[in-house]
Design a protein around this motif. Structure first.
Motif, PDB file in Angstrom:
ATOM      1  N   TYR A  14       0.839  -1.151  -0.141  1.00  0.00           N
ATOM      2  CA  TYR A  14       0.096  -0.051   0.123  1.00  0.00           C
ATOM      3  C   TYR A  14       0.780   1.245   0.088  1.00  0.00           C
ATOM      4  CZ  TYR A  14       1.095   0.174   4.968  1.00  0.00           C
ATOM      5  OH  TYR A  14       1.838   0.584   5.887  1.00  0.00           O
ATOM      6  N   ILE A  15       0.307   2.472  -0.459  1.00  0.00           N
ATOM      7  CA  ILE A  15       0.852   3.853  -0.377  1.00  0.00           C
ATOM      8  C   ILE A  15      -0.027   4.702   0.430  1.00  0.00           C
ATOM      9  CG2 ILE A  15       2.519   3.218  -2.137  1.00  0.00           C
ATOM     10  CD1 ILE A  15       0.632   4.969  -4.176  1.00  0.00           C
ATOM     11  N   THR A  16       0.471   5.736   1.038  1.00  0.00           N
ATOM     12  CA  THR A  16      -0.329   6.650   1.746  1.00  0.00           C
ATOM     13  C   THR A  16      -0.471   7.879   0.800  1.00  0.00           C
ATOM     14  OG1 THR A  16       0.372   5.698   4.011  1.00  0.00           O
ATOM     15  CG2 THR A  16      -1.015   7.803   3.696  1.00  0.00           C
ATOM     16  N   LEU A  17      -1.687   8.271   0.193  1.00  0.00           N
ATOM     17  CA  LEU A  17      -1.733   9.555  -0.490  1.00  0.00           C
ATOM     18  C   LEU A  17      -1.695  10.832   0.416  1.00  0.00           C
ATOM     19  CD1 LEU A  17      -4.760   8.128  -2.682  1.00  0.00           C
ATOM     20  CD2 LEU A  17      -2.255   8.134  -3.289  1.00  0.00           C
ATOM     21  N   LYS A  18      -1.454  11.870  -0.354  1.00  0.00           N
ATOM     22  CA  LYS A  18      -1.454  13.057   0.321  1.00  0.00           C
ATOM     23  C   LYS A  18      -2.377  13.474   1.254  1.00  0.00           C
ATOM     24  CE  LYS A  18       2.057  15.122  -2.859  1.00  0.00           C
ATOM     25  NZ  LYS A  18       2.515  16.145  -3.910  1.00  0.00           N
ATOM     26  N   ASN A  19      -3.560  13.135   0.757  1.00  0.00           N
ATOM     27  CA  ASN A  19      -4.832  13.404   1.411  1.00  0.00           C
ATOM     28  C   ASN A  19      -5.206  12.444   2.843  1.00  0.00           C
ATOM     29  OD1 ASN A  19      -5.612  11.173   0.210  1.00  0.00           O
ATOM     30  ND2 ASN A  19      -7.305  12.011  -1.185  1.00  0.00           N
ATOM     31  N   GLY A  20      -4.238  11.611   2.915  1.00  0.00           N
ATOM     32  CA  GLY A  20      -4.377  10.636   4.187  1.00  0.00           C
ATOM     33  C   GLY A  20      -4.829   9.480   3.593  1.00  0.00           C
ATOM     34  N   ASN A  21      -5.534   9.233   2.365  1.00  0.00           N
ATOM     35  CA  ASN A  21      -6.101   7.895   2.313  1.00  0.00           C
ATOM     36  C   ASN A  21      -4.972   6.835   1.982  1.00  0.00           C
ATOM     37  OD1 ASN A  21      -8.619   8.868   2.896  1.00  0.00           O
ATOM     38  ND2 ASN A  21      -8.788   9.513   0.500  1.00  0.00           N
ATOM     39  N   ARG A  22      -5.279   5.384   2.361  1.00  0.00           N
ATOM     40  CA  ARG A  22      -4.338   4.527   2.008  1.00  0.00           C
ATOM     41  C   ARG A  22      -4.995   4.105   0.618  1.00  0.00           C
ATOM     42  NH1 ARG A  22      -1.888   1.213   6.915  1.00  0.00           N
ATOM     43  NH2 ARG A  22      -0.476   2.513   7.525  1.00  0.00           N
ATOM     44  N   LEU A  23      -4.060   3.687  -0.534  1.00  0.00           N
ATOM     45  CA  LEU A  23      -4.277   3.238  -1.640  1.00  0.00           C
ATOM     46  C   LEU A  23      -3.624   1.638  -1.857  1.00  0.00           C
ATOM     47  CD1 LEU A  23      -5.641   3.231  -4.492  1.00  0.00           C
ATOM     48  CD2 LEU A  23      -3.475   4.246  -5.264  1.00  0.00           C
ATOM     49  N   TYR A  24      -4.206   0.684  -1.584  1.00  0.00           N
ATOM     50  CA  TYR A  24      -4.025  -0.685  -1.624  1.00  0.00           C
ATOM     51  C   TYR A  24      -3.517  -1.136  -3.120  1.00  0.00           C
ATOM     52  CZ  TYR A  24      -4.665  -0.915   3.106  1.00  0.00           C
ATOM     53  OH  TYR A  24      -4.809  -0.651   4.642  1.00  0.00           O
ATOM     54  N   ALA A  25      -2.582  -1.891  -3.348  1.00  0.00           N
ATOM     55  CA  ALA A  25      -2.341  -2.436  -4.796  1.00  0.00           C
ATOM     56  C   ALA A  25      -3.242  -3.098  -5.456  1.00  0.00           C
ATOM     57  CB  ALA A  25      -0.779  -3.198  -4.448  1.00  0.00           C
ATOM     58  N   LYS A  26      -4.071  -3.881  -4.419  1.00  0.00           N
ATOM     59  CA  LYS A  26      -5.114  -4.850  -5.130  1.00  0.00           C
ATOM     60  C   LYS A  26      -6.280  -3.919  -5.608  1.00  0.00           C
ATOM     61  CE  LYS A  26      -4.215  -9.180  -3.352  1.00  0.00           C
ATOM     62  NZ  LYS A  26      -4.788 -10.315  -3.442  1.00  0.00           N
ATOM     63  N   GLN A  27      -6.429  -2.816  -5.046  1.00  0.00           N
ATOM     64  CA  GLN A  27      -7.532  -1.804  -5.924  1.00  0.00           C
ATOM     65  C   GLN A  27      -7.248  -1.305  -7.126  1.00  0.00           C
ATOM     66  OE1 GLN A  27      -7.431   1.206  -2.528  1.00  0.00           O
ATOM     67  NE2 GLN A  27      -8.801   0.209  -1.471  1.00  0.00           N
ATOM     68  N   VAL A  28      -6.076  -1.335  -7.536  1.00  0.00           N
ATOM     69  CA  VAL A  28      -5.724  -0.981  -8.731  1.00  0.00           C
ATOM     70  C   VAL A  28      -4.965  -2.224  -9.887  1.00  0.00           C
ATOM     71  CG1 VAL A  28      -5.220   1.397  -8.227  1.00  0.00           C
ATOM     72  CG2 VAL A  28      -3.330  -0.268  -8.043  1.00  0.00           C
ATOM     73  N   GLY A  29      -5.362  -3.314  -9.271  1.00  0.00           N
ATOM     74  CA  GLY A  29      -5.116  -4.608 -10.190  1.00  0.00           C
ATOM     75  C   GLY A  29      -3.448  -5.016 -10.088  1.00  0.00           C
ATOM     76  N   LYS A  30      -2.845  -4.554  -9.027  1.00  0.00           N
ATOM     77  CA  LYS A  30      -1.298  -4.938  -8.775  1.00  0.00           C
ATOM     78  C   LYS A  30      -1.000  -5.752  -7.606  1.00  0.00           C
ATOM     79  CE  LYS A  30       0.585  -0.785 -10.998  1.00  0.00           C
ATOM     80  NZ  LYS A  30       1.563  -0.235 -11.037  1.00  0.00           N
ATOM     81  N   LYS A  31      -0.154  -6.460  -7.468  1.00  0.00           N
ATOM     82  CA  LYS A  31       0.335  -7.284  -6.227  1.00  0.00           C
ATOM     83  C   LYS A  31       0.912  -6.328  -5.279  1.00  0.00           C
ATOM     84  CE  LYS A  31       0.388 -11.669  -8.188  1.00  0.00           C
ATOM     85  NZ  LYS A  31       1.210 -12.904  -8.264  1.00  0.00           N
TER      86      LYS A  31
END
Length: 46
Positions: A14-31
């Protein structure tokens, strides 16, 4: 992807975006997200 001799690659689920939300790799089709780690050189103080 370019190879870089002086940087290590870092993999994370996962990565944390500038607005504080976490973006998980599975949400965008990546491992995992992959990015080069920036090397910082330590200064010696005298």
């Amino acid at each position: 992807m370019e190879k870089c001799d002086q940087a290590e690659m870092v993999f994370t689920a996962y990565i944390t975006l500038k607005n504080g939300n976490r973006l998980y790799a599975k949400q965008v089709g990546k491992k995992a997200f992959c990015f080069p780690r920036k090397e910082t050189k330590e200064k010696t103080s005298k």
